[in-house]
Design a protein around this motif. Structure first.
Motif, PDB file in Angstrom:
ATOM      1  N   LEU A 199       8.517  -0.124  -2.629  1.00 63.10           N
ATOM      2  CA  LEU A 199       9.418  -0.130  -1.076  1.00 63.10           C
ATOM      3  C   LEU A 199       9.516  -1.543  -0.817  1.00 63.10           C
ATOM      4  CD1 LEU A 199       6.939   2.581   0.423  1.00 63.10           C
ATOM      5  CD2 LEU A 199       9.471   2.728  -0.003  1.00 63.10           C
ATOM      6  N   PHE A 234       2.672  13.549   0.203  1.00 60.25           N
ATOM      7  CA  PHE A 234       3.527  12.221   0.215  1.00 60.25           C
ATOM      8  C   PHE A 234       4.429  12.620   1.243  1.00 60.25           C
ATOM      9  CE2 PHE A 234       7.224   9.645  -0.487  1.00 60.25           C
ATOM     10  CZ  PHE A 234       6.452   8.357  -0.638  1.00 60.25           C
ATOM     11  N   ARG A 235       5.035  11.832   2.300  1.00 59.44           N
ATOM     12  CA  ARG A 235       5.887  12.049   3.304  1.00 59.44           C
ATOM     13  C   ARG A 235       6.922  10.715   3.408  1.00 59.44           C
ATOM     14  NH1 ARG A 235       4.028  16.597   7.129  1.00 59.44           N
ATOM     15  NH2 ARG A 235       5.437  15.370   8.349  1.00 59.44           N
ATOM     16  N   VAL A 240      -2.096  10.881   4.638  1.00 63.51           N
ATOM     17  CA  VAL A 240      -0.740  10.968   4.261  1.00 63.51           C
ATOM     18  C   VAL A 240      -0.752  10.245   2.787  1.00 63.51           C
ATOM     19  CG1 VAL A 240       1.472  10.533   5.039  1.00 63.51           C
ATOM     20  CG2 VAL A 240      -0.115  11.017   6.530  1.00 63.51           C
ATOM     21  N   GLY A 241      -0.095  11.026   1.867  1.00 63.66           N
ATOM     22  CA  GLY A 241       0.193  10.295   0.405  1.00 63.66           C
ATOM     23  C   GLY A 241      -0.321  11.341  -0.635  1.00 63.66           C
ATOM     24  N   ARG A 245       0.897  -2.880   3.148  1.00 61.58           N
ATOM     25  CA  ARG A 245       1.965  -2.638   4.005  1.00 61.58           C
ATOM     26  C   ARG A 245       1.861  -1.701   5.259  1.00 61.58           C
ATOM     27  NH1 ARG A 245       7.291  -2.922   1.995  1.00 61.58           N
ATOM     28  NH2 ARG A 245       7.782  -1.091   3.001  1.00 61.58           N
ATOM     29  N   VAL A 246       1.008  -0.606   5.010  1.00 62.55           N
ATOM     30  CA  VAL A 246       0.612   0.410   6.018  1.00 62.55           C
ATOM     31  C   VAL A 246       0.094  -0.197   7.168  1.00 62.55           C
ATOM     32  CG1 VAL A 246       0.317   2.439   4.597  1.00 62.55           C
ATOM     33  CG2 VAL A 246      -1.743   0.928   4.712  1.00 62.55           C
ATOM     34  N   GLY A 263       3.885   1.079  -2.759  1.00 61.25           N
ATOM     35  CA  GLY A 263       4.167  -0.278  -1.851  1.00 61.25           C
ATOM     36  C   GLY A 263       5.262  -1.076  -2.435  1.00 61.25           C
ATOM     37  N   GLU A 316       2.697  -1.708   9.004  1.00 69.95           N
ATOM     38  CA  GLU A 316       3.716  -0.311   9.828  1.00 69.95           C
ATOM     39  C   GLU A 316       2.797   0.271  10.793  1.00 69.95           C
ATOM     40  OE1 GLU A 316       5.680   0.703   5.193  1.00 69.95           O
ATOM     41  OE2 GLU A 316       3.768   1.813   6.079  1.00 69.95           O
ATOM     42  N   VAL A 354       6.856   8.582   7.513  1.00 75.59           N
ATOM     43  CA  VAL A 354       5.839   7.791   8.102  1.00 75.59           C
ATOM     44  C   VAL A 354       5.752   7.190   9.403  1.00 75.59           C
ATOM     45  CG1 VAL A 354       4.626   5.553   7.366  1.00 75.59           C
ATOM     46  CG2 VAL A 354       4.971   7.217   5.707  1.00 75.59           C
ATOM     47  N   ARG A 383      -1.431   6.126  -1.236  1.00 72.78           N
ATOM     48  CA  ARG A 383      -1.614   6.945  -2.380  1.00 72.78           C
ATOM     49  C   ARG A 383      -2.878   7.626  -2.733  1.00 72.78           C
ATOM     50  NH1 ARG A 383      -2.710   2.790  -6.505  1.00 72.78           N
ATOM     51  NH2 ARG A 383      -1.964   0.969  -5.461  1.00 72.78           N
ATOM     52  N   LYS A 423      -8.610   3.471  -2.337  1.00 75.43           N
ATOM     53  CA  LYS A 423      -7.795   3.523  -0.986  1.00 75.43           C
ATOM     54  C   LYS A 423      -8.767   3.915   0.001  1.00 75.43           C
ATOM     55  CE  LYS A 423      -3.590   1.779  -1.993  1.00 75.43           C
ATOM     56  NZ  LYS A 423      -3.019   0.579  -1.168  1.00 75.43           N
TER      57      LYS A 423
HETATM   58  N1  UDP Z   1       3.952   5.827   2.055  1.00 76.78           N
HETATM   59  C1  UDP Z   1       5.009   6.542   2.009  1.00 76.78           C
HETATM   60  N2  UDP Z   1       4.670   7.972   2.196  1.00 76.78           N
HETATM   61  C2  UDP Z   1       3.428   8.281   1.909  1.00 76.78           C
HETATM   62  C3  UDP Z   1       2.265   7.410   1.885  1.00 76.78           C
HETATM   63  C4  UDP Z   1       2.569   6.144   1.914  1.00 76.78           C
HETATM   64  O1  UDP Z   1       6.124   6.312   2.376  1.00 76.78           O
HETATM   65  O2  UDP Z   1       3.310   9.655   2.098  1.00 76.78           O
HETATM   66  C5  UDP Z   1       4.166   4.236   1.865  1.00 76.78           C
HETATM   67  C6  UDP Z   1       3.590   3.656   3.095  1.00 76.78           C
HETATM   68  O3  UDP Z   1       4.369   3.796   4.424  1.00 76.78           O
HETATM   69  C7  UDP Z   1       3.736   2.031   2.761  1.00 76.78           C
HETATM   70  C8  UDP Z   1       3.416   2.015   1.246  1.00 76.78           C
HETATM   71  O4  UDP Z   1       3.679   3.823   0.740  1.00 76.78           O
HETATM   72  O5  UDP Z   1       5.090   1.464   2.710  1.00 76.78           O
HETATM   73  C9  UDP Z   1       2.208   1.961   0.723  1.00 76.78           C
HETATM   74  O6  UDP Z   1       2.151   0.580   0.570  1.00 76.78           O
HETATM   75  P1  UDP Z   1       0.745  -0.196   0.548  1.00 76.78           P
HETATM   76  O7  UDP Z   1       1.173  -1.750   0.638  1.00 76.78           O
HETATM   77  O8  UDP Z   1      -0.193   0.079   1.969  1.00 76.78           O
HETATM   78  O9  UDP Z   1      -0.024   0.065  -0.543  1.00 76.78           O
HETATM   79  P2  UDP Z   1       0.266   0.294  -2.269  1.00 76.78           P
HETATM   80  O10 UDP Z   1       0.828   1.453  -2.528  1.00 76.78           O
HETATM   81  O11 UDP Z   1       0.916  -1.095  -2.565  1.00 76.78           O
HETATM   82  O12 UDP Z   1      -1.338  -0.005  -2.785  1.00 76.78           O
END
Ligand code: UDP
Length: 396
Positions: free
Chosen positions: A34, A284-285, A252-253, A310-311, A31, A314, A288, A227, A232
């Motif tokens: 991103l 991991f995808r 997903v992750g 972030r999720v 996150g 989203e 999303v 992740r 989580k």
């Molecule tokens: N994400 C992704 N693919 C996956 C799982 C998660 O692109 O398979 C992205 C998700 O869309 C989000 C980010 O990873 O934008 C996770 O951010 P978050 O703040 O929720 O958690 P962090 O990883 O920062 O603890």
């Protein structure tokens, strides 16, 4: 200005001569990375990003027109958040990397660190290059996320060497200050997320994504994105699934930072509790937005306070009802009007929340609409870029 997308044009804040060296320790896309992706792209050609590991983050930055270079960490790579004291090899490496980062920082006005490891390196580099250092703190600095020693070291270093500490939520700021961090350093800037990829998902694309999952047409599909890590809460959703016979769950992750054993344990838990045919582990995808639109609800289940999440934004942008755990920065994003808040680590409460959404589609849709409106108004990339620029304005 080489920044692309609506953020840059909307904000008008990120000038091409901003002169920031962004530093991140990760090569993978978490996150934090991103969020930096949108930020670095908005700051444009006058700035540059330095990664301390190779990986897909580099490619993602390059594809957004960001100037990127990589200086891999050595022994420092093995120092974890929970580590009590790093070994001497880690310190030697920190000095070596700091020298390199200092060289790269010379053409820039500010060194911006996007993670705790990056901040340690940046703090030393800032001293050598005589540049101010800004730490974008995206973690709740408290056990069990971090060891007590680690928290004390990070906060002491921040008080001594950070010109500013930008936090991704008020909860993150509160933890920093509770650990002794100086309040005068802190600026809160919530993450912003571009709605465009969510708006671009057509009903046909969402239906095709759902069909590819192979779930029954009448199933209620919930999805957890993140992740793989015990905090989580994937295990809590699996547990809730045992109480919900009509529900399918998408996980997903991936284990981004060495949590492979936990990922295997989840698969074993699914098999042992008889929900393996309704628990879909997708890895991991990159799609999303499509997966969110293919689901009936988005579940966030973190068992410890989430710094931001972030999720959750989203899920709101995807127009899906969101269930999230009431802790940390989450309550700054979603409330009882725009989502369902449940206690952390409570599979029973999570199951009840899922059941209530499945049983009342009208209420779920109205809540999702309120959530979408809030996310579009409050959590924009433009506001995030502006917030970061404002926080650094006197340094640039
Ligand atoms: N994400 C992704 N693919 C996956 C799982 C998660 O692109 O398979 C992205 C998700 O869309 C989000 C980010 O990873 O934008 C996770 O951010 P978050 O703040 O929720 O958690 P962090 O990883 O920062 O603890």
């Amino acid at each position: 200005m080489s920044g692309s997308g609506s953020a840059t044009s909307e904000s008008g804040a990120a000038s091409s001569e901003s002169g920031v060296l962004f530093v991140d320790h990760a090569g993978v896309l978490g996150g934090a990375e991103l969020s930096l992706l949108d930020l670095a792209a908005a700051f444009g050609a006058g700035s540059e990003t330095l990664l301390l590991a190779e990986g897909p983050f580099r490619t993602a930055l390059e594809s957004r027109g960001v100037k990127v270079s990589v200086e891999p960490l050595g022994a420092l790579k093995h120092v974890k958040k929970e580590t009590r004291l790093p070994g001497p090899a880690a310190f030697t490496d920190a000095v070596r990397i700091a020298r390199r980062v200092a060289r790269r920082a010379k053409p820039h006005k500010v060194i911006y660190a996007n993670s705790q490891k990056a901040f340690v390196v940046a703090a030393a580099a800032g001293l050598l290059a005589r540049r101010p250092v800004v730490w974008h703190l995206r973690d709740i600095l408290a056990p069990p996320h971090f060891s007590g020693t680690n928290v004390r070291a990070a906060v002491t270093l921040a008080n001594l060497r950070a010109a500013r500490v930008i936090t991704n939520s008020r909860a993150t700021a509160a933890a920093f200050m509770a650990a002794g961090g100086h309040a005068s350093l802190v600026r809160v800037v919530h993450n912003g997320i571009d709605p465009a990829p969510f708006d671009a998902v057509t009903p046909a694309a969402a239906a095709a994504t759902r069909a590819a999952l192979g779930v029954p047409a009448d199933a209620f599909v919930v999805a957890l994105f993140g992740r793989f890590h015990p905090w989580k809460g994937q295990q809590v959703l699996l547990d809730a699934l045992t109480r919900l016979p009509r529900v399918h769950a998408l996980f997903v992750g991936a284990p981004l930072f060495g949590e492979e054993a936990f990922a295997s344990a989840l698969q074993a838990q699914a098999a042992k509790t008889g929900v393996a045919d309704r628990a879909h582990f997708l890895g991991f995808r990159a799609d999303v937005p499509e997966l969110m639109r293919a689901s009936d609800a988005v579940v966030h289940a973190s068992v410890y306070p989430e710094p931001f999440g972030r999720v959750i934004v989203e899920g709101m942008l995807a127009g899906r009802p969101v269930i999230a755990t009431r802790a940390g920065g989450v309550t700054e994003i979603v409330d009882d009007e725009t989502g369902v808040l449940v206690p952390p680590n409570d599979a029973e409460a999570l199951a009840r929340a899922i059941e209530s959404l499945a049983g009342d589609p009208g209420h779920a849709a109205a809540m999702a609409a309120r959530g979408a409106a809030r996310a579009r108004k409050e959590f924009t990339v433009a506001a995030m870029v502006r917030g970061v620029e404002d926080a650094m304005r006197d340094l640039l």
